[in-house]
Design an enzyme around this catalytic site. Structure first.
Site, mmCIF file in Angstrom:
data_model
loop_
_atom_site.group_PDB
_atom_site.id
_atom_site.type_symbol
_atom_site.label_atom_id
_atom_site.label_comp_id
_atom_site.label_asym_id
_atom_site.label_seq_id
_atom_site.Cartn_x
_atom_site.Cartn_y
_atom_site.Cartn_z
ATOM 1 N N SER A 24 0.418 -1.120 0.152
ATOM 2 C CA SER A 24 0.089 0.083 -0.312
ATOM 3 C C SER A 24 0.775 1.144 0.214
ATOM 4 C CB SER A 24 -0.885 0.141 1.176
ATOM 5 O OG SER A 24 -1.238 -1.112 1.587
ATOM 6 N N SER A 25 2.177 1.207 0.942
ATOM 7 C CA SER A 25 2.931 2.452 0.722
ATOM 8 C C SER A 25 4.285 2.401 0.307
ATOM 9 C CB SER A 25 2.799 3.118 1.681
ATOM 10 O OG SER A 25 3.401 2.143 2.979
#
Length: 398
Positions: A24-25
């Site tokens: 996600s990041s």
């Protein structure tokens, strides 16, 4: 749910196997390396299920991107396109949340897999979306994935808001203020030159009552202005700009207030049908947190509110509203503008449409009562020496 071996048919093995990998990041990509390695290991599982290594396609284009939507996820879009073309036999992901955390995107993928007879596999097993029980289970997993994202966000936002309500959430401070050692402690900058420059801005505004005049005063005195883009950067002394002066005068942090939630993120669809986000500034009454006298400021709160009223009064008013500075109109310079040659009064009017920018080049003066026109940007006058001052210039030139 039938056995895995019974679900994988010859038609599936003749097509490609896609392994979808996502974190996600960028921070998760860097620090959660075990999860990334587990996702890459799914390629070996594809070969164990019967696909050759040449048939396995690893899609890792979306590492570091959120699964909340398909925006900017080029890898997911490419994989979906291949599914729609019937080129994919199975999609493998470590869990459903890797593929999508949005039910709309998830069910769209399920519908495509159903139409093209494409399988979906995760750490628990292999599913055929065309089968009712498998689709029901995949739907529940997708719903739980979206709910998990909501819970994570609510938990994170709740902690942030709780800390901000106490005035202890450390965020970026404007130039001239620094964080102290204690929780929520804000101090004036230790450099006296920086403090003096900011005090001068507020003192000159108290005298002039105009942000522009403060800016012009700084320029006329050849004074530099402190600039610090982030707290890890050293102070730089640059030429003052109007925006910098205006931002200082309108920032409540300089008045000793702690503020949080001054903006709100809104989602909208642009003219091309693309979903985008934008920041909307909120009025002071709708700020999530406003703590007055939170720290030592350059001015007090009463002075700050008085400054905002003065700045608002300097703004051009809307139609049928009072206040504001006169910038254009038939009454501009009424009784003040006179001809330099004959001394007769002038009145103003404008060329072009009402949407034109008002400038010296499109403001014109008319001799009253004649309609002789003089361009404000021209050094010459229609009533120059040698011309009859009572002659209409337009008639004489025609």
């Amino acid at each position: 749910m039938s056995d895995t071996a019974n679900k994988i048919g010859t038609s599936h093995l003749q097509r490609a196997a896609f392994v979808y990998i996502r974190q996600s990041s960028a921070s998760q990509v860097e620090h959660n390396r075990e999860s990334t390695q587990r996702q890459y290991a799914l390629a070996q599982r594809a070969t164990a299920l019967g696909w050759s290594q040449q048939q396995v396609n690893v899609v890792d284009d979306d590492l570091g991107l959120s699964g909340a939507s398909t925006a900017r996820r080029g890898g997911f879009a490419r994989m979906t396109a291949e599914v729609a073309l019937g080129h994919v036999g199975i999609i493998l992901g470590l869990e459903v949340s890797r593929l999508a955390r949005n039910n709309a995107d998830w069910y769209r993928l399920l519908d495509l897999c159903t139409m093209t007879d494409t399988l979906i596999g995760d750490a628990d097993g292999v599913y055929n979306p065309a089968h009712f029980n498998d689709r029901l289970l995949l739907g529940l997993k997708g719903t739980m994935s979206e709910a998990e994202l909501h819970i994570l966000r609510a938990r994170l936002d709740g902690g942030i808001r709780n800390k901000a309500a106490r005035g202890e959430l450390r965020r970026g401070l404007p130039t001239g203020l620094v964080w102290g050692e204690a929780d929520g402690e804000v101090r004036l900058h230790p450099d006296e030159a920086v403090v003096s420059a900011l005090h001068a801005v507020f003192a000159r505004f108290n005298e002039f009552g105009s942000a522009r005049r403060v800016w012009l005063w700084l320029r006329s005195e050849n004074l530099s202005f402190p600039l610090q883009l982030n707290r890890n950067e050293q102070i730089r002394w640059v030429a003052p700009t109007y925006n910098a002066i205006y931002n200082v005068l309108t920032n409540p942090v300089y008045a000793g207030a702690y503020c949080y939630g001054k903006t709100r993120t809104e989602r909208y669809v642009d003219k091309h049908g693309t979903l985008k986000t934008r920041l909307r500034r909120l009025p002071q009454s709708q700020w999530a947190v406003l703590i007055r006298e939170h720290h030592e400021g350059y001015i007090d709160w009463a002075t700050y509110e008085a400054n905002q009223m003065r700045l608002a009064a300097n703004t051009k008013p809307r139609p049928h509203e009072t206040g504001g500075a006169v910038r254009e109109g038939a009454a501009l310079l009424q009784g003040l503008a006179t001809c330099g040659h004959c001394g007769r009064s002038l009145k103003t009017h404008y060329r072009g449409t009402k949407n034109d920018v008002i400038s010296a080049s499109n403001i014109q003066f008319t001799f009253w009562p004649f309609s002789a026109t003089v361009n404000a940007s021209s050094a010459s006058c229609w009533l120059r020496p040698g011309r009859n001052p009572y002659e209409n210039p337009r008639k004489s030139s025609s």
